[in-house]
Scaffold this active site. Sequence first.
Site, PDB file in Angstrom:
ATOM      1  N   SER A 138       0.806  -1.218   0.000  1.00  0.00           N
ATOM      2  CA  SER A 138       0.000   0.000   0.000  1.00  0.00           C
ATOM      3  C   SER A 138       0.842   1.273   0.000  1.00  0.00           C
ATOM      4  CB  SER A 138      -0.939   0.007   1.207  1.00  0.00           C
ATOM      5  OG  SER A 138      -1.833  -1.078   1.170  1.00  0.00           O
ATOM      6  N   HIS A 202       0.313   4.997   4.051  1.00  0.00           N
ATOM      7  CA  HIS A 202      -0.337   5.469   2.824  1.00  0.00           C
ATOM      8  C   HIS A 202      -0.108   6.962   2.642  1.00  0.00           C
ATOM      9  CE1 HIS A 202      -3.207   2.111   4.276  1.00  0.00           C
ATOM     10  NE2 HIS A 202      -2.193   1.603   3.613  1.00  0.00           N
TER      11      HIS A 202
END
Length: 236
Positions: A138, A202
Amino acid sequence: MNTWRTTAGGPVVTYTLIGLCCLAFLFSPASGFNPVYGTGEARLAAQSAYFEQWGVVPVELLSASPRALLSPLTALFVHGSWLHLLGNMLFLFVFGAMAEERMGRIHFLLFYVGVGCLALLAYALANAASDQTLVGASGAISGVLGAFLFLFPKARVTSLFPFLFFLPLRFPAWIVLIFWFALQWLAARGAGSGPGVAYLTHLVGFGEGFLYTWVRYWRTDTVGDHTAATEGERQP
């Protein structure tokens, strides 16, 4: 003037990364397809051990043991569930192909790995005493999204939205990016512990990707006019 240039052979690095992540998952306990790990409680125990072996454990990484130092790299290819894998690979497929063809294969590969590892390191530094494991691509994919937003600010991409019954529809890229972050936030909230911790990777990854491409390309046309609309040029 259209400055789009297609790399001969297509986005090989993007497709290779997707293939490696899928293979790693299929052979892992989390897929449920590898009989080596058994079933039920035995598979769950093997899955936990697998994540600890290949994922980032902050307290171990910051102890600088030789094995742990490689964990940010190996963690990029490990995923915790089918939803985790498919969600990440979908966004890598949609955004990675165009970013790779603008940046070049080697440059894109180094960018992907570097941003992903730094995002995982940021997670470890923010949770130095934690023994919880972090896995997944991610952070790296968030970096790709950040780069894409700078390189193709007016692009429209084809994506699948669950609440629209997975219909393939074209949206402005920035709307899809918002959807990505909403999904990541919900996934982090549903993790049960440290709901905002994984989300940090993220945010860091996205910020790194955007800032890197801004510094690298804002005074050069090496990758062409990054403000040019790309609708209709190519669907990844």
